[in-house]
Design an enzyme around this catalytic site. Structure first.
Site, mmCIF file in Angstrom:
data_model
loop_
_atom_site.group_PDB
_atom_site.id
_atom_site.type_symbol
_atom_site.label_atom_id
_atom_site.label_comp_id
_atom_site.label_asym_id
_atom_site.label_seq_id
_atom_site.Cartn_x
_atom_site.Cartn_y
_atom_site.Cartn_z
ATOM 1 N N ASP A 105 0.857 -1.188 0.000
ATOM 2 C CA ASP A 105 0.000 0.000 0.000
ATOM 3 C C ASP A 105 0.894 1.239 0.000
ATOM 4 O OD1 ASP A 105 -2.482 1.502 0.523
ATOM 5 O OD2 ASP A 105 -3.188 -0.371 1.419
ATOM 6 N N ASP A 209 -3.429 4.619 -2.318
ATOM 7 C CA ASP A 209 -4.509 5.115 -1.468
ATOM 8 C C ASP A 209 -5.090 6.431 -2.010
ATOM 9 O OD1 ASP A 209 -5.767 4.642 1.201
ATOM 10 O OD2 ASP A 209 -4.941 6.607 1.653
ATOM 11 N N GLU A 264 -6.972 3.148 -5.561
ATOM 12 C CA GLU A 264 -8.239 3.362 -4.873
ATOM 13 C C GLU A 264 -8.806 4.669 -5.405
ATOM 14 O OE1 GLU A 264 -10.278 3.958 -0.512
ATOM 15 O OE2 GLU A 264 -8.417 4.955 -0.971
ATOM 16 N N HIS A 325 -11.043 -3.505 4.061
ATOM 17 C CA HIS A 325 -10.897 -3.103 5.460
ATOM 18 C C HIS A 325 -11.660 -1.828 5.803
ATOM 19 C CE1 HIS A 325 -8.260 -0.653 3.166
ATOM 20 N NE2 HIS A 325 -8.022 0.117 4.201
ATOM 21 N N ASP A 326 -12.414 -1.297 4.840
ATOM 22 C CA ASP A 326 -13.142 -0.037 5.073
ATOM 23 C C ASP A 326 -14.653 -0.203 5.118
ATOM 24 O OD1 ASP A 326 -10.863 1.589 5.116
ATOM 25 O OD2 ASP A 326 -10.890 1.868 2.944
HETATM 26 C C1 NOJ Z 1 -8.484 4.743 2.225
HETATM 27 C C2 NOJ Z 1 -8.051 3.605 3.084
HETATM 28 O O1 NOJ Z 1 -8.520 2.400 2.544
HETATM 29 C C3 NOJ Z 1 -8.602 3.875 4.467
HETATM 30 O O2 NOJ Z 1 -8.456 2.776 5.317
HETATM 31 C C4 NOJ Z 1 -7.919 5.091 5.007
HETATM 32 O O3 NOJ Z 1 -8.474 5.417 6.255
HETATM 33 C C5 NOJ Z 1 -8.082 6.282 4.065
HETATM 34 N N1 NOJ Z 1 -7.862 5.935 2.696
HETATM 35 C C6 NOJ Z 1 -7.115 7.376 4.414
HETATM 36 O O4 NOJ Z 1 -5.810 6.977 4.097
#
Ligand code: NOJ
Length: 521
Positions: A105, A209, A264, A325-326
């Protein structure tokens, strides 16, 4: 057959199945209740048995952990809680020896407020790194510089006044995550060197990210009022990001071996996501989240699949993801194991690179996290519960003295859903994933083939995949809660993998919330 020999003319990431590991929650080698790199290494034999082609590791860099690693204070070192750089090198070497690639990442939009760059930047208005972040003067009315809002709040400004120099700094996420200024060439050069640091260590690529947020409107203009309530929907998306993406791509191209980037792009609009592929000059893959937010129902999924075909495919190779994970796990969102099983057939039967989130192959649900154990500022603890490995005791997590639980509570039914229990049961969802991954490996149609939808009854979606040498597969998914007659769709086909035993009756009846992967008879 080694992965590279299966599709010698295609980059590896098109045919790969990528498995996301959230290091804190995956496996704990040192018994401190937080997962680590040696823990991941110890599970490589299991991941090889499962049949994944690549791992994506969420951040393991030095971090004060305000956002559990997405607030980085040193991009080129491992946080001691996860191990050392030597552990990382061992993990990559062992994974590669097993034919498993590793992508890491990269968090370019913001650093931690403890990063030496920000410490220096905030020290004075004259600091050489002042312009590495986004600073603005206070105005007499006391209002923040614009109407941008901070993630995970109810409209709090994305700006904080730093008392040391009495100016605002920008943070799209927590105040502990100041945004870098990507208009500054020194920032670009420093962050490109971070990529090179990991490329030199042998990583196969990066998950990047919130990539869409890097380019900011130079005037920091207000967002349109009607868009503010829609988190990230079109906000923080600026034309100048595309140039940055092309630059990043050229850094990867300094290296051989098809190093890749998957971005992402948290924009809930597939057309915008497609634009980041930039007709082949941009990202190799982008996450497209609208399908993740679609309910378990045939019509919404038909719309999403069609959008990907129309919007993404002309620009590049699609990717598919149901959990990460989000977000709440799809097993939890869809509400039953039958649906989670059918969803596995759906995900692994679609054209594009599938991303699995560790634990979905165990059919894990989100943990129920009591208030006194909530730790995440974004309310995402449930999907980050530790992976149960064994039936007994601490489910394979060591226990240092005085520690009675890992950093988060266990997911429901941890013993019954442990990797150990499900591996012993041929009928389990774990074996279903393994069979599906094996089927993909064996079929060029599934890995790289074209896709064409086939007419199907209400509540059912069906499509054909056609690959080189006339290889063919058909996928049928019943999203409905009643059995459906699909006899005309299965003529000339035999079941290769079914989401559950007996999902397809000899009379051509496909059970509720069930799916089949078929091969020609
Ligand atoms: C996306 C990530 O997947 C998330 O876990 C993170 O909190 C935010 N970006 C900020 O980096």
């Amino acid at each position: 057959m080694a992965a590279a020999d299966r599709d010698p003319t295609e980059p590896w990431w098109k045919a790969a199945v990528v498995y996301q590991i959230y290091p804190r929650s995956f496996a704990d080698a040192d018994g401190d209740g937080v997962g680590d790199l040696q823990g991941i290494r110890s599970k490589l034999p299991h991941l090889e048995w499962l049949g994944v082609d690549a791992l994506w590791l969420s951040p393991f860099y030095r971090s004060p952990m305000a956002d559990f690693g997405y607030d980085v204070s040193d991009y080129c070192d491992v946080d001691p809680i996860f191990g050392t750089l030597a552990d990382f090198d061992e993990l990559v070497a062992d994974a590669h020896a097993r034919g498993i690639r590793v992508i890491v990442d990269w968090v370019p939009n913001h650093t931690s407020d403890q990063h030496p760059w920000f410490v220096e930047s905030r020290s004075s208005r004259e600091s050489a790194k002042r312009d590495w972040y986004v600073w603005r003067d206070r105005t007499p009315d006391g209002a923040p510089p614009n109407n941008w809002v901070q993630t995970w709040t109810d409209g709090e400004p994305a700006w904080t006044v730093d008392p040391q120099t009495d100016q605002w700094y920008l943070h799209l996420f927590l105040p502990e995550q100041p945004d870098l200024n990507w208009r500054n060439p020194e920032v670009r050069a420093a962050m490109a060197d971070v990529l090179r640091f990991w490329l030199d260590r042998g990583v196969d690529g990066f998950r990047m990210d919130v990539l869409h947020a890097l380019g900011k409107d130079p005037d920091l203009a207000d967002d349109p009022a009607e868009l503010i309530p829609i988190p990230h929907s079109a906000l923080n998306h600026h034309e100048s990001t595309h140039e940055i993406v092309r630059e990043l791509r050229s850094v990867l191209e300094e290296y051989d071996g098809d190093r890749m980037m998957v971005a992402e792009i948290f924009l809930l609009d597939t057309e915008l996501v497609a634009s980041y592929y930039d007709g082949g000059a941009g990202v190799h893959l982008a996450f497209n989240f609208p399908p993740l937010f679609a309910p378990w129902a045939a019509r919404p999924w038909a719309v999403r699949i069609d959008e990907v075909a129309r919007m993404i495919e002309p620009q590049g190779w699609p990717s598919w993801v149901l959990s990460n994970h989000d977000q709440p796990r799809h097993r939890t969102r869809y509400g039953s194991e039958a649906r989670a099983r059918a969803a596995a057939v759906l995900l692994l039967g679609l054209k594009g690179t599938p991303f699995l989130y560790a634990g979905e192959e165990l059919g894990l649900e989100d943990a129920v996290v009591p208030e006194d154990r909530v730790v995440d500022p974004g309310g995402r603890d449930g999907c980050r519960a530790p992976i149960p490995w064994t039936v007994e005791g601490d489910h394979g997590w060591g226990r240092a003295e005085g520690l009675d639980t890992p950093w988060l509570p266990w997911p429901p039914d941890a013993a019954e859903r442990s990797a150990e229990a499900l591996r012993a049961d041929e009928g389990s969802i774990l074996h279903l994933y393994r069979r599906l991954l094996a089927a993909r490996r064996a079929s060029t149609a599934l890995r790289l083939g074209d896709q064409a939808m086939v007419d199907a009854p209400d509540d059912v979606l069906a499509w054909d995949r056609t690959g080189a040498g006339g290889d063919r597969r058909r996928v049928i998914v019943n999203f409905g809660s009643s059995t459906v007659d699909v006899s005309t769709l299965v003529e000339g086909w035999a079941v290769e993998v079914a989401s559950a035993d007996g999902a397809l009756g000899t009379d051509g009846a496909l059970a509720a919330d069930a799916a089949v992967l078929l091969r020609p008879t």
